[in-house]
Design a protein around this motif. Sequence first.
Motif, short mmCIF file in Angstrom:
data_model
loop_
_atom_site.label_atom_id
_atom_site.label_comp_id
_atom_site.label_asym_id
_atom_site.label_seq_id
_atom_site.Cartn_x
_atom_site.Cartn_y
_atom_site.Cartn_z
N ASP A 19 2.25 13.50 -0.61
CA ASP A 19 3.27 12.91 -1.49
C ASP A 19 3.03 11.42 -1.64
N GLU A 20 3.94 10.75 -2.34
CA GLU A 20 3.77 9.33 -2.63
C GLU A 20 3.81 8.49 -1.37
N LYS A 25 0.78 6.00 0.01
CA LYS A 25 0.94 4.57 0.29
C LYS A 25 0.56 4.26 1.73
N ASP A 26 0.90 5.16 2.64
CA ASP A 26 0.53 4.96 4.03
C ASP A 26 -0.99 4.98 4.20
N PHE A 27 -1.66 5.82 3.42
CA PHE A 27 -3.12 5.86 3.46
C PHE A 27 -3.72 4.56 2.95
N GLN A 28 -3.14 3.98 1.91
CA GLN A 28 -3.63 2.69 1.41
C GLN A 28 -3.49 1.61 2.48
N ARG A 29 -2.38 1.59 3.18
CA ARG A 29 -2.21 0.61 4.26
C ARG A 29 -3.23 0.84 5.37
N PHE A 49 -7.61 2.87 -6.46
CA PHE A 49 -6.48 3.58 -5.86
C PHE A 49 -5.51 4.05 -6.94
N LYS A 50 -5.45 3.30 -8.02
CA LYS A 50 -4.56 3.66 -9.12
C LYS A 50 -5.28 4.49 -10.18
N ILE A 72 -6.18 11.78 -3.88
CA ILE A 72 -5.19 12.65 -3.23
C ILE A 72 -5.81 14.01 -2.92
N GLU A 73 -6.61 14.56 -3.84
CA GLU A 73 -7.27 15.84 -3.59
C GLU A 73 -8.22 15.74 -2.40
#
Length: 864
Positions: A710-711, A715-719, A774-775, A782-783
Amino acid sequence: MHSIEMNSAAQQQTAPTPIARRLAVLVLLTINALLLPKNASAFQTSTPKQHQRFNAAVHYGNDKFSIGSNDIMSHLLLQPRRLSSSTTTSTSLHFFGKKQEEEQDKELDVISNGDDDDDDNNNIFSKAWPTLKIALPSFLVGGVATLCVLFLPLLADYYEAFHSFNTPSDIYNTDSISKTAASNGKLNNNINQPVILFETILNDLNDAYVDDVDIQKLFETGVKAMTASLDPYTEFESRTEAAELEESVTGRYGGVGLVIRGGTNLAKAAKEDGIVLEQPVDSAASPLSGGDDSSNNRKQQPRNALKPPVTSSRDADEDEEDIEITERKRARRKSMEDGVRVVSAFEGYAYDAGMRVGDKLLAIDDFDILPTTSPDEVRNHLRGDPGTEVQVKFLREGVGGKVNEPQTITLKRAVVHIPDVKYFGYVGDPRDGIGYVDLSGFANDAGREVRFAIKALQHGSELMAMKDGDAPKPNEDGLFVHDPTKLKGLVLDLRSNPGGLLTSAVDVATLFVPNGSDIVSAKGRGFPEILYRSKTDPILSPNTRLAVLVNDQTASAAEIVSGAIQDLDVGVVVGKGRTYGKGLVQNVQDLPYQTALKYTVAKYYTPSGRCIQSTVYEEGGRGDDLLTSTSEEKGGPKYKSKKVADKDRTVFYTAHGREVKDGGGVEVDYKVEPQKASPLEIILLSSGTYSDYAAEWSKTHELTDQFSVDESTYKDFQRFVEQKQADGDLKLEVFYDSQLKELSKKLKASKFDSSKRMLESLRADIIKDVKKDFKTYKTEIIEDLEQNILARYLPDSMLIERGLQSDIQVLETAKMLKDGNEFDSLLARDQKSVEKGLLSNAVGDSSIETASSVTPEPKLQTRW
């Protein structure tokens, strides 16, 4: 110089070597034996005139037997039938002689055996003596002649190698032998001379090199450099490599079904990379003793050193080197902290027993796994005799509460079969009848596995039809007949398939091509010309549309299958462009000490007669041009290669008259672009960032049936990625890092400070652009993230099935097969196509020029 060489050559021709003279004597002795008449006696009384004529002596009993070499030469030339003795009662000896007078034989029998009437044993020996006195000399002379024939050439080469230092005809001089061979139009293939030289070099290095040397490693280095000068596929396989090659061929080994990875020993890394750990400055060794090149010992270098002495403290290059050393040390230490982990657990083996991807192995039975333990050591402890048990102690993130607790599991060793068909099933709705088979290799059982997969898909399609009310109709006997046409289409996925065995490629192709069709042929300089032809009916119905999915890593045996299907027009090839283009055949020859040699022996040809080899290899090394045959990447001699130009490619025709070309792999019939991976995706995948986050995620989450990223998770993965970058464990600019470092060194050396600041700004801009992915590629990332998290819980087959749902090439291929119009147009028939194509050869006798007849398969362990 030329006149001297000619005179020396003339002297060598007129003055034969002692070995040559001995060989001539041996030949004359053999001629003497063969020229004896049938009634010749082994012993004849000589005349005084004969005694004066020849200088030879033969005595019986305790007397000595001697023959003068010069006299025997003249005797053999003048009287090749006998040798006279030197006594008044002497006899002349004939080699291989037969009995002439019965009285002489009886006399000799009495002398040799005594009184025949006194002892029966002596009587038996007396009867056997006439035969023995002929057979024994014949056996001895024949044995000596055989040994001389076998070893005299080698001894002659040894003699010439160590006793002809003044001879200017050395084969290893400044002039390349290839030039001499080219001028003569013939290669000098005396194999004894290089063997003697190689043995001498190894002995000298082993005896007198300044330090101890590993002769085994030195030998492997030399042999691998030699094979690398031919082509990229000719290789010497050490004992370990030969065992791994055998596993890849058979697809079996004795173990538990785990694939593991691990880090490198830090001490070994320090030795390889020149990393000095906590070494005091005043303890640095001098350059002559092999110490590191520190600032203190640099002052002790002699005046003729390659590098001039440095008086300044440090320069820009040293700063860059220190940064690189620090980065390597950090990466090595992190790898050691990760330890030995599970990369894959095979279904039916370790996976069923409870092992999962990401598990950190701690011990195998009583063997503790330390940070310095190599994966090879762990693998050796995991493997063993089938039927035995082994206890594995491991650590799994997210299990055991807040503090992870080790777990122990007992695994039973078995003969692990590595399947070539990783997955088979349906694409989209099973009622559409579009099957899918993922074939990843060509080991021994590839044909059997593909056959099973197709049969299962056909049976599944029939069951689907029965559920929809389309029940099969009985035949005349009232029995229901299998209807393979319910399978409407089949996608054979050969993407990134590296190939395998020739026989397996033929087995797979036989499942699709008509009975009597040529599949592949091969020929080489020392390889028997051979043609493989299908002798059975295909199991895939002609009404089932077939598509072969390929990419630029589809090679070897996979190209044989795709090329046969394309040339015989039984299916279409789908992909982006061309396959790899490997049209060479390798033979695996077993060598002593459990080693092997894999070398190229032939080229193969598809049914249309084309060879798809895309690169032409020529022998390199110390050839005509040392500079062009030296590989900067490998630091040594290498083969020379060039791509086949489009203008040099020849046009061939398929069974329906479609044009195909050789020299560039198998070109696709239906073009579908693959899903493009962004630079950020490649960086995250290659650095292991996906799997690292999956391990962290599993510590605080549990997998559910409706799992998805999920979203908040994204975001946690980006951090997580940004933190790894800040810690120096991840470089988002890694694709351009080497170029940036090289440019930075040059700018520092030129003292362009302003340009250096602009370079740092460029690096920051690159990182910023990479983060924009990332965007831009959020869906794809995500996949990938979902797949890596699920890999810790699900088997490979379920991951492949899930991945098909977003595979653009597979989905487009299935759409083309379902519609059928594009497929039929690609394989459309017309009379003109039939006349110039291979349609008449699809079934029946073959007229392919690459092999005139079907020959038995050579007994070679052939890889394609």
